[in-house]
Design a protein around this motif. Sequence first.
Motif, PDB file in Angstrom:
ATOM      1  N   LYS A   1      -8.701   3.626  -4.430  1.00  0.00           N
ATOM      2  CA  LYS A   1      -9.210   3.044  -5.136  1.00  0.00           C
ATOM      3  C   LYS A   1      -8.460   2.007  -6.487  1.00  0.00           C
ATOM      4  N   GLU A   2      -6.570   3.105  -6.592  1.00  0.00           N
ATOM      5  CA  GLU A   2      -6.449   2.876  -7.574  1.00  0.00           C
ATOM      6  C   GLU A   2      -5.652   1.521  -6.887  1.00  0.00           C
ATOM      7  N   ILE A   3      -5.460   1.381  -5.561  1.00  0.00           N
ATOM      8  CA  ILE A   3      -4.377   0.455  -4.826  1.00  0.00           C
ATOM      9  C   ILE A   3      -4.753  -0.593  -5.133  1.00  0.00           C
TER      10      ILE A   3
ATOM     11  N   THR B   1     -10.496  -1.780   2.951  1.00  0.00           N
ATOM     12  CA  THR B   1      -9.656  -2.424   2.851  1.00  0.00           C
ATOM     13  C   THR B   1      -8.086  -1.571   2.987  1.00  0.00           C
ATOM     14  N   ILE B   2      -8.336  -1.072   1.825  1.00  0.00           N
ATOM     15  CA  ILE B   2      -7.170   0.029   1.674  1.00  0.00           C
ATOM     16  C   ILE B   2      -7.195   1.555   2.916  1.00  0.00           C
ATOM     17  N   LYS B   3      -8.419   1.630   2.747  1.00  0.00           N
ATOM     18  CA  LYS B   3      -8.789   2.698   3.562  1.00  0.00           C
ATOM     19  C   LYS B   3      -7.624   1.933   5.191  1.00  0.00           C
TER      20      LYS B   3
ATOM     21  N   VAL C   1       0.656  -1.285  -0.060  1.00  0.00           N
ATOM     22  CA  VAL C   1       0.054  -0.102   0.178  1.00  0.00           C
ATOM     23  C   VAL C   1       0.920   1.418   0.595  1.00  0.00           C
ATOM     24  N   LEU C   2       2.056   1.366   1.367  1.00  0.00           N
ATOM     25  CA  LEU C   2       3.252   2.194   0.260  1.00  0.00           C
ATOM     26  C   LEU C   2       3.351   2.513  -0.576  1.00  0.00           C
TER      27      LEU C   2
END
Length: 203
Positions: A161-163, A173-175, A150-151
């Motif tokens: 959204k892109e990640i 989940t990314i959030k 993610v980093l």
Amino acid sequence: MKILIADDHDLVRDTLSAFMENEPDIQVTTAADLDGACEEARKTLFDLILLDYSMPGMNGLEGLSKAMEAGDGRPVAIMSGIAPKAIAQDALDAGAIGFLPKTMGAKSLVNAIRFMAAGETFVPVKFMTAEEAEPENPIAKGLSQRELEVLSGLCRGLSNKEIARELDLQEVTIKLHVKTTCRKLNAKNRTQAAMIAKEAGLF
């Protein structure tokens, strides 16, 4: 063939001796430190002297020249379980006939010892050509594999959204990962987290 094995670990010494003594033509003498090895080397002309790099009295490669002197110029090799290839090269440059990693198998070890006792230099090619692991980045150590992924996305300026699309995960989940990553890096927001990672040379 007479071999002297000097190592301060009883288990290593005993195991190596057992390997060698299975060979009908090899006689083994052992010592637990450099002084003991030099004492034995003055009494007997060994075909090969094996010294543990980190045993008492060695002081790096100082012990190598002492053992060579005590052994009247007989072949001396260094063995180690931790020394990097730079030390192996330094040992050869200083006059060692070889360098044995303690990870070698029994059969390879016996063959290497015979080779050196015959006056040939030996260092495992695999050991000298292996890539040494890069020291782990201290920032990376505190993050999970997913947080690092993610980093990496944050450092490339990607949105959540892109990640999420790239990692095949839900945006929520990314959030969550962004939040925990920022907390672990003491970053106020995603931009600061990316800056911290870049300054640390992580990406």
